[in-house]
Scaffold this active site. Structure first.
Site, PDB file in Angstrom:
ATOM      1  N   CYS C 139     -29.326 -41.613  22.261  1.00  0.00           N
ATOM      2  CA  CYS C 139     -28.566 -42.181  21.753  1.00  0.00           C
ATOM      3  C   CYS C 139     -27.380 -41.297  20.626  1.00  0.00           C
ATOM      4  O   CYS C 139     -26.473 -40.533  20.281  1.00  0.00           O
ATOM      5  CB  CYS C 139     -29.077 -42.628  19.846  1.00  0.00           C
ATOM      6  N   ARG C 243     -49.834 -33.983  24.034  1.00  0.00           N
ATOM      7  CA  ARG C 243     -51.015 -33.918  24.509  1.00  0.00           C
ATOM      8  C   ARG C 243     -51.636 -33.848  25.513  1.00  0.00           C
ATOM      9  O   ARG C 243     -52.438 -33.126  25.949  1.00  0.00           O
ATOM     10  CB  ARG C 243     -51.669 -35.289  23.450  1.00  0.00           C
ATOM     11  N   CYS C 247     -54.041 -31.290  28.066  1.00  0.00           N
ATOM     12  CA  CYS C 247     -55.257 -31.853  28.553  1.00  0.00           C
ATOM     13  C   CYS C 247     -55.034 -31.434  29.350  1.00  0.00           C
ATOM     14  O   CYS C 247     -55.526 -30.721  30.344  1.00  0.00           O
ATOM     15  CB  CYS C 247     -55.298 -33.581  28.605  1.00  0.00           C
TER      16      CYS C 247
END
Lengths: 138, 109, 286
Positions: C139, C243, C247
């Protein structure tokens, strides 16, 4: 944050020490308290301090202080590099002499709250908060 | 003025005269403690909100001094007495000299 | 790809990273936000997980009381600060086309309701699975003539949170069949593939050991229905790809890049493991 193997080992060692020994009350904390009390004796009635036994992260630890009738409450983290946390001065429009906030704790330590009570005397409450160091920071 | 600083307060719109009400306040602020180091190992200078005051119709509810041990986005919850209709004025003082404030009105009813 | 491991291998790997078995948080608590928005934090596992899990659990259940309570009131939830800031951004005109988000999408509360629940989602025109972040940047570039946002940056996390709030309480319902299936399969393969010096897959921690302690951390199922999520450790909103990166890095592997096709596939797969849980974003975690 990047951890080298050595850092990781050191962290692990730090964690082990921290869980056994709370930071000792340092001289700086005593100074902050003496500035507030002028060195006066402190009782233990008339003030409540609510803090978690174990904080999931030392960055954001919720604490609440309450001392009915007090004009001011001093909050101290005795094991922080700079022990002063906050001082609440209650005005005539206060609905109670209590407040909650969120604080930073550098490690497992005693958090102390001291109230200047209505009669001018001081009262102290203390709470040990264990701060955990996570296994995986993510 | 630091960027992204936005005060928020939660005050009941109405109270009965003499009521004790709970107020929550929060301001988005980094609260840089002065203890942290940047990637080059230089100390990042302290930059915090160092004082927060609340007044109701010009009289003090709370005057709080804040140290670097207050968490990022300082949050404070407390109680106030509302004897009459009026305005709560909340003011935050930044180390850099900026002052942020916001006002909330309470009606009696 | 490493084959799904046997029990012996698992035991060795787990001993190496010292999983404990003490679960101290309240796993029976109910999450109600603002007194009236009931969240589904535990529900029957979706059909595609029937061989490995009976129930899926929100990460909220694995946190301690103090952290849990931060998510029960929008004023107490620090993640909502960033939602407020993103609301201003929504209405801000930017780029060569003199448009804001609102120019096309009007009121975010109406136009974005339900969107977060079905993302990542197949985009027919583009011929690819798209995450919310990819769609936002599409967009910005193609409709607004503005610069892309950094995939895991604050602007992006805030906008994702604002859009997600419009779906809060709705069940996650990402499609895993049809044209999305091959991407989903790729994500699934990644989920079960061991990586890094610690030789751990997502499943080793989040499927086989949720509820256990990994040193001082209480392992969750690794659900992403609460992302972007406010973490106490860094006091900001964190995107799911940031995240994932954390990890994977913790397995001591070279990680994929946020926004990479690998992480897009992994996001679709991990999201699908939460089909049926409520959209919680912005959640609060440690």
């Amino acid at each position: 944050m990047e951890f080298s193997r050595r850092d990781t080992l050191a962290l692990g060692l730090g964690a082990a020490v921290v869980t056994v020994l709370p930071f000792s009350v340092n001289a700086a904390a005593d100074d902050v308290i003496a500035t507030f009390t002028g060195g006066a004796d402190m009782g233990d009635a008339g003030i409540d301090l609510t803090a978690p036994e174990i904080a999931e992260n030392g960055n954001t630890v919720p604490v609440e202080v309450s001392a009915p009738g007090a004009s001011a409450i001093l909050l101290v983290a005795t094991g922080n590099p700079t022990p002063g946390v906050a001082q609440f001065n209650f005005g005539p429009m206060a609905g109670s002499q209590s407040a909650s906030t969120r604080i930073r704790l550098a490690g497992t330590q005693d958090v102390v709250a001291i109230a200047k009570l209505a009669d001018g005397s001081f009262a102290k409450a203390s709470s040990t908060v264990k701060v955990t160091i996570g296994g995986c920071g993510g | 003025m630091a960027s992204g600083v936005k005060p928020r307060v939660k005050v009941p719109k109405k109270a009965a005269a003499g009521d004790v009400i709970t107020i929550k306040s929060l301001i988005s602020h980094k609260m840089e403690s002065g203890q942290r180091k940047d990637k080059e190992g230089n100390l990042i200078p302290r930059s915090i909100i160092n004082r927060f005051t609340v007044e109701f119709n010009g009289q003090s509810v709370l005057d709080m001094t804040m140290e670097p041990a207050i968490s990022t986005n300082p949050y404070v919850q407390f109680e106030a007495t509302v004897p009459e209709a009026g305005d709560f004025v909340f003011t935050w003082y930044d180390d850099d000299g900026s002052v942020y404030d916001t006002t909330k009105s309470v009606a009696i009813g | 790809m490493t084959k799904p491991m046997g029990k012996t291998l698992t035991a060795i790997a787990l001993a190496a990273v010292a999983f404990g078995s003490v679960a101290s948080a309240d796993e029976t608590a109910e999450l109600v936000v603002n007194g009236d928005l009931n969240m589904v934090t535990r529900t029957a596992a979706p059909a595609h997980l029937s061989d490995v899990l009976d129930e899926i659990n929100s990460g909220w259940l694995y946190r301690k009381d103090e952290t849990q309570s931060l998510q029960t009131d929008d004023f107490d939830n620090p993640g909502m600060i960033f939602v407020d800031l993103a609301q201003d951004e929504w209405d801000t005109v930017e780029g060569t086309e003199d448009k804001s988000c609102a120019s096309c999408h009007d009121d975010v509360e109406d136009s974005m309701k339900g969107v977060r629940a079905v993302y990542p989602k197949w985009n027919e025109t583009a011929g690819e699975v798209r995450t919310l972040a990819m769609q936002i940047n599409d967009c910005r570039v193609n409709q607004m003539g503005a610069d892309k946002w950094k995939y895991t940056g604050g602007d992006m996390a805030g906008m994702e949170a604002l859009i997600s709030v419009q779906s809060r309480g709705m069940p996650v319902d990402v499609a895993i069949d049809g044209p999305a299936q091959s991407t989903w399969e790729e994500g699934k393969e990644m989920y079960y593939t061991r990586t890094g010096q610690l030789d751990l897959s997502c499943a080793n921690c989040h499927e086989e050991n949720y509820g256990n302690m990994i040193r001082a951390d209480h392992l969750s199922q690794g659900q992403i229905n609460g992302f972007p999520t406010y973490r106490l450790k860094n006091a900001k909103l964190n995107t799911s790809h940031a995240r994932f990166k954390g990890c994977v890095r913790d397995t001591r592997a070279e990680t994929y890049k946020p926004g990479s096709s690998e992480f897009v596939a992994l996001e679709l797969y991990v999201a699908s493991r939460g089909n049926g849980l409520s959209v919680e974003a912005p959640a609060v975690r440690n």
